[in-house]
Design a protein around this motif. Structure first.
Motif, PDB file in Angstrom:
ATOM      1  N   GLY A  72       0.785  -1.216   0.000  1.00 11.62           N
ATOM      2  CA  GLY A  72       0.000   0.000   0.000  1.00 11.62           C
ATOM      3  C   GLY A  72       0.818   1.268   0.000  1.00 11.62           C
ATOM      4  O   GLY A  72       0.263   2.357  -0.122  1.00 11.62           O
ATOM      5  N   ARG A  73       2.137   1.187   0.168  1.00 13.46           N
ATOM      6  CA  ARG A  73       2.979   2.379   0.211  1.00 13.46           C
ATOM      7  C   ARG A  73       3.710   2.546  -1.115  1.00 13.46           C
ATOM      8  O   ARG A  73       4.198   1.582  -1.687  1.00 13.46           O
ATOM      9  N   GLN A  74       3.782   3.790  -1.580  1.00 13.17           N
ATOM     10  CA  GLN A  74       4.493   4.100  -2.803  1.00 13.17           C
ATOM     11  C   GLN A  74       5.383   5.307  -2.577  1.00 13.17           C
ATOM     12  O   GLN A  74       5.261   6.014  -1.578  1.00 13.17           O
ATOM     13  N   MET A  75       6.297   5.557  -3.515  1.00  9.98           N
ATOM     14  CA  MET A  75       7.122   6.751  -3.471  1.00  9.98           C
ATOM     15  C   MET A  75       6.484   7.804  -4.368  1.00  9.98           C
ATOM     16  O   MET A  75       6.295   7.580  -5.567  1.00  9.98           O
ATOM     17  N   LEU A  76       6.138   8.941  -3.795  1.00  8.86           N
ATOM     18  CA  LEU A  76       5.542  10.054  -4.530  1.00  8.86           C
ATOM     19  C   LEU A  76       6.506  11.231  -4.476  1.00  8.86           C
ATOM     20  O   LEU A  76       6.895  11.668  -3.387  1.00  8.86           O
ATOM     21  N   ILE A  77       6.882  11.753  -5.648  1.00  6.97           N
ATOM     22  CA  ILE A  77       7.799  12.889  -5.738  1.00  6.97           C
ATOM     23  C   ILE A  77       7.002  14.110  -6.180  1.00  6.97           C
ATOM     24  O   ILE A  77       6.320  14.065  -7.204  1.00  6.97           O
ATOM     25  N   PHE A  78       7.112  15.195  -5.432  1.00  8.86           N
ATOM     26  CA  PHE A  78       6.310  16.389  -5.703  1.00  8.86           C
ATOM     27  C   PHE A  78       7.172  17.546  -6.199  1.00  8.86           C
ATOM     28  O   PHE A  78       8.264  17.799  -5.673  1.00  8.86           O
ATOM     29  N   ASP A  79       6.659  18.246  -7.198  1.00 10.04           N
ATOM     30  CA  ASP A  79       7.180  19.545  -7.570  1.00 10.04           C
ATOM     31  C   ASP A  79       6.679  20.542  -6.521  1.00 10.04           C
ATOM     32  O   ASP A  79       5.749  20.241  -5.763  1.00 10.04           O
ATOM     33  N   ALA A  80       7.277  21.738  -6.485  1.00 11.98           N
ATOM     34  CA  ALA A  80       6.874  22.733  -5.485  1.00 11.98           C
ATOM     35  C   ALA A  80       6.146  23.912  -6.111  1.00 11.98           C
ATOM     36  O   ALA A  80       4.929  24.069  -5.940  1.00 11.98           O
ATOM     37  N   ASP A  81       6.864  24.765  -6.871  1.00 10.51           N
ATOM     38  CA  ASP A  81       6.268  25.968  -7.447  1.00 10.51           C
ATOM     39  C   ASP A  81       5.120  25.638  -8.389  1.00 10.51           C
ATOM     40  O   ASP A  81       5.276  24.827  -9.312  1.00 10.51           O
TER      41      ASP A  81
END
Length: 322
Positions: free
Chosen positions: A96-105
């Motif tokens: 159930g866990r994944q790696m999520l990478i987020f942009d900021a601006d």
């Protein structure tokens, strides 16, 4: 250790029970003894079943929780087989866990709208009566594109681009008064707060509970770190990465640094140029959340047939998918 001994003991007594049943059949034991043996076999099977459930609970815990404790973990391989290797997000995804990478601006907070307000004032100033604002904007866009390659991003580079635009349009360097007017716009970027996009704070809080989160933003290091700090979102991320540029190499380096399985990782952002297209080229999945104020130089064509790109209308919609 206890689970292993329990499995061995349960298996041993199951064999003993079958041997007892075999002897009862050979020796013609009474029905009373047959019931005793049958009851013992059922209880042993229940015992063995419970030990197997306990073992599976440990495997699930290792897959879902252990990554934060170190680089070594269990990896799920095929049906029912487990081996010990470096952490793979394939196993985390199954739990159930994944790696999520987020942009900021312009993904977590509004950013380019501030630049656009300054540009509106600049165009009003630099466009002569009856002149073409779009022509002036085209000159500025060209200068910004060139400076992005040589100087990078951020408000300082932007103000420098405004000065260069004045020089090109007027055929001379900016006067002291013109330079002072441009420098005055720096105040627009020096605020002690950022404007979070609706739904970001509560959505990130819930996603951080469910998954591992990283923040990947580009620009001036000091400026980006300041915005991250005042956003109040830092605690949701396992790490924050500020880079000079976001291209395929950037994502490949991130994959190597965290030993990620690209097909199990998602890049989430508003920019086709920096977030979606290079992430997909590196093998990652992507979530495209458009922002009406996205910088024109960050535009790009996202393949509508790409099944590895999820398109969402609002940031809060992430909770329906992750």
């Amino acid at each position: 250790m206890g689970t292993t001994l329990g499995l061995v003991a349960a298996s041993f007594f199951l064999l003993v029970g079958f041997e007892a049943a075999n002897r009862c059949l050979r020796w013609g034991a009474s029905y009373r003894w047959a019931w005793y043996v049958a009851f013992a076999l059922v209880m042993t099977l229940v015992w063995l079943y419970l030990e197997l459930l306990r073992l599976l609970s440990y495997v699930t815990w290792w897959c879902a929780v252990r990554p934060a404790a170190g680089p070594w973990n269990l990896r799920c391989v095929g049906a029912g087989r487990v081996r010990r290797v470096r952490w793979s997000w394939e196993c985390g995804e199954r739990a159930g866990r994944q790696m999520l990478i987020f942009d900021a601006d312009d993904t977590l907070w509004e950013n380019n709208v501030i630049f656009e307000r300054v540009i509106d004032e600049f165009l009003e100033w630099m466009t002569p009566p009856g002149g073409d604002r779009t022509a002036v904007r085209a000159v500025l866009d060209g200068i910004e594109a060139a400076h992005a390659v040589t100087l990078g991003y951020g408000s300082k580079v932007f103000l420098h681009s405004l000065g260069e635009c004045v020089r090109r349009l007027r055929g001379r360097a900016a006067t002291a008064a013109e330079a002072a007017r441009i420098a005055g716009w720096a105040a627009a970027f020096d605020g002690g707060r950022v404007e979070l996009i609706p739904g970001v704070a509560e959505t990130l809080a819930e996603l951080a509970r469910r998954h591992e989160l990283l923040l990947l933003t580009k620009g001036d290091t000091e400026e980006q770190q300041r915005k991250v700090a005042v956003s109040g979102l830092t605690g949701h991320f396992r790490a924050v990465h500020v880079v000079a540029e976001k291209n395929v190499g950037t994502y490949e380096e991130l994959i190597r640094s965290y030993d990620l399985v690209p097909s199990s990782v998602w890049m989430i952002g508003n920019s086709p140029k920096s977030d979606i297209l290079p992430a997909r080229a590196a093998g990652l999945n992507a979530v495209f959340i458009p922002n009406d104020h996205t910088w024109v130089l960050e535009h790009g064509e996202v393949d509508p047939g790409d099944e590895k790109v999820l398109r969402l209308a609002a940031f809060g919609d992430l909770l329906r998918h992750f």
